[in-house]
Design a protein around this motif. Structure first.
Motif, PDB file in Angstrom:
ATOM      1  N   LYS A 250       1.915   3.766   3.726  1.00 26.25           N
ATOM      2  CA  LYS A 250       1.610   3.961   2.356  1.00 26.25           C
ATOM      3  C   LYS A 250       2.169   3.059   2.109  1.00 26.25           C
ATOM      4  O   LYS A 250       1.337   2.895   0.314  1.00 26.25           O
ATOM      5  CB  LYS A 250       3.034   4.236   1.855  1.00 26.25           C
ATOM      6  CG  LYS A 250       3.056   6.092   2.411  1.00 26.25           C
ATOM      7  CD  LYS A 250       1.451   6.893   1.722  1.00 26.25           C
ATOM      8  CE  LYS A 250       2.034   8.070   2.106  1.00 26.25           C
ATOM      9  NZ  LYS A 250       0.427   8.754   1.931  1.00 26.25           N
ATOM     10  N   ASN A 251       1.531   1.442   2.757  1.00 29.77           N
ATOM     11  CA  ASN A 251       1.061   0.657   1.742  1.00 29.77           C
ATOM     12  C   ASN A 251       0.129   0.187   1.016  1.00 29.77           C
ATOM     13  O   ASN A 251      -0.963   0.172   1.848  1.00 29.77           O
ATOM     14  CB  ASN A 251       1.871  -1.028   2.299  1.00 29.77           C
ATOM     15  CG  ASN A 251       3.680  -1.004   2.095  1.00 29.77           C
ATOM     16  OD1 ASN A 251       3.916  -1.568   1.068  1.00 29.77           O
ATOM     17  ND2 ASN A 251       4.161  -0.622   3.650  1.00 29.77           N
ATOM     18  N   PRO A 252       0.074  -0.514  -0.678  1.00 28.19           N
ATOM     19  CA  PRO A 252      -1.799  -0.664  -0.275  1.00 28.19           C
ATOM     20  C   PRO A 252      -2.586  -1.698   0.428  1.00 28.19           C
ATOM     21  O   PRO A 252      -3.713  -1.871   0.486  1.00 28.19           O
ATOM     22  CB  PRO A 252      -2.060  -1.159  -2.393  1.00 28.19           C
ATOM     23  CG  PRO A 252      -0.622  -1.306  -2.447  1.00 28.19           C
ATOM     24  CD  PRO A 252       0.774  -0.290  -0.802  1.00 28.19           C
ATOM     25  N   ASN A 253      -1.482  -2.815   0.720  1.00 27.88           N
ATOM     26  CA  ASN A 253      -2.100  -4.107   1.968  1.00 27.88           C
ATOM     27  C   ASN A 253      -1.765  -3.764   3.634  1.00 27.88           C
ATOM     28  O   ASN A 253      -1.475  -4.287   3.846  1.00 27.88           O
ATOM     29  CB  ASN A 253      -1.132  -4.972   1.263  1.00 27.88           C
ATOM     30  CG  ASN A 253       0.073  -5.017   1.407  1.00 27.88           C
ATOM     31  OD1 ASN A 253       1.175  -4.075   1.460  1.00 27.88           O
ATOM     32  ND2 ASN A 253       0.997  -6.344   1.632  1.00 27.88           N
ATOM     33  N   VAL A 254      -1.666  -2.311   3.477  1.00 34.21           N
ATOM     34  CA  VAL A 254      -0.985  -1.878   4.455  1.00 34.21           C
ATOM     35  C   VAL A 254      -2.353  -2.797   5.911  1.00 34.21           C
ATOM     36  O   VAL A 254      -1.359  -2.722   6.874  1.00 34.21           O
ATOM     37  CB  VAL A 254      -1.378  -0.259   4.996  1.00 34.21           C
ATOM     38  CG1 VAL A 254      -3.013   0.346   5.170  1.00 34.21           C
ATOM     39  CG2 VAL A 254      -0.605  -0.238   6.579  1.00 34.21           C
ATOM     40  N   ASP A 255      -3.574  -2.980   6.036  1.00 35.68           N
ATOM     41  CA  ASP A 255      -3.786  -3.821   6.583  1.00 35.68           C
ATOM     42  C   ASP A 255      -3.290  -4.783   6.881  1.00 35.68           C
ATOM     43  O   ASP A 255      -2.858  -5.482   8.372  1.00 35.68           O
ATOM     44  CB  ASP A 255      -5.630  -3.583   6.709  1.00 35.68           C
ATOM     45  CG  ASP A 255      -6.440  -2.561   6.668  1.00 35.68           C
ATOM     46  OD1 ASP A 255      -5.864  -1.171   7.211  1.00 35.68           O
ATOM     47  OD2 ASP A 255      -6.756  -2.423   5.859  1.00 35.68           O
TER      48      ASP A 255
END
Length: 328
Positions: A250-255
């Motif tokens: 669920k992190n915006p920087n998941v990539d």
């Protein structure tokens, strides 16, 4: 103060004269808020901060699956966290293996301009030989705090500057542990701007209770043995806990988070394939992994492995972290 009140009276008088002849509809609450903010602009700032804090809190608490995917129901303490006395001297002094002289206010900094921040959202997680509270207690010598201390030492030997926090974020409220550790991150990262790697160190957890054994039609002893075999192995003549990396999806920087976790796992597999487990992805997890450029959640062993097995794993984990990040 007097000038502010006079200003408020003047503004209100002017508006009272204007309102009867204008066709613009003004909400009563907005009007009053305008008067207050005009006279006391600092209240607007405070209100916005409180609103932001409330929104952040509600966002975390309103996600019904948040706790389930962050810790797993089997890993929730059975003790009453609200009654834990953090100032209990006997509990604090039980950490005989932690070199307390190097820590000031639960913080140790090994070098100037450190690059690594090591902390524990669940500092109370303990290993197999400390089963109290469903393997959660302030038995520091048998907990992830001891593993974090050893990892700090190993990374320091390899030339890394490390900030290690031994603060309990899961006491007194286990449910708010990630909100508590976020406060630590927000306080320490600006203080040490050279930090670009954050490590949240945990141990994995499985349900090793009588109820779980009954549900699976087995015994507690068999459950514990299976978990011990899953989370540890014999390597170079000693029993060593396995480790893995976790990604909150669920992190915006998941990539970026996933790339680092997969890269570390691949690097570890090339050197110590017997010791590293596949990356675990938590669909609803966040784990504060958007806070640092490189955020890593490591699980070293589990509640089915002993503290000695987890300790034996530390040198290999340090070698993996050192080798991987020195190639970047």
């Amino acid at each position: 103060m007097l000038k502010k009140r006079i200003k408020a009276l003047i503004v209100s008088s002017v508006l009272v004269c204007i309102l009867p002849i204008t066709s613009i509809a003004i909400d009563k609450e907005e009007f009053l808020e305008f008067l207050v903010n005009s006279s006391y602009p600092e209240t607007k700032e405070k209100k916005e901060v409180k609103k932001e804090e409330k929104e952040n809190t509600n966002t975390e608490k309103n996600e019904k699956e948040y706790m389930k995917f962050h810790v797993g129901e089997e890993n929730i303490p059975t003790i009453n966290n609200e009654q834990v006395d953090l100032e209990n001297k006997e509990s604090q002094d039980s950490a005989v293996n932690i070199n307390s002289s190097k820590y000031v206010d639960n913080i140790r900094v090994t070098k100037e301009n450190p690059r690594i921040l090591l902390y524990h959202s669940h500092a109370g997680e303990t290993y197999f030989n400390a089963p109290e509270g469903n393997y959660h207690s302030q038995d520091k010598a048998n907990s992830v705090l001891e593993i974090g201390t050893m990892l700090t030492e190993e990374l320091d030997k390899r030339g890394w500057g490390v900030v290690h926090s031994t603060k309990y974020h899961d006491y007194p409220s286990f449910n708010e542990s990630y909100m508590s550790s976020r406060q630590t991150l927000d306080a320490l990262i600006p203080k040490y701007p050279s930090v670009d790697i954050a490590i949240d160190l945990h141990r994995d957890g499985r349900d090793l209770t009588q109820d779980e054994a009954k549900k699976l039609g087995t015994t507690v002893e068999a459950l514990k043995e299976n978990e011990h075999n899953r989370a540890s192995t014999t390597y170079k003549g000693e029993r060593v806990a396995k480790f893995l990396f976790v990604v909150g999806m669920k992190n915006p920087n998941v990539d970026q988070v996933n790339s680092v976790a997969q890269g570390l796992t691949s690097y570890a597999s090339s050197k110590y394939p017997e010791l590293v487990l596949p990356v675990v992805k938590k669909p609803y997890g966040k784990f504060n992994q958007s806070v640092a450029k490189n955020h890593i959640l490591i699980e070293v062993g589990s509640n089915g492995t002993t503290i000695d097995e987890a300790k034996a794993s530390v040198k290999y984990i340090a070698d993996v972290l050192d080798g991987y990040f020195k190639t970047k």
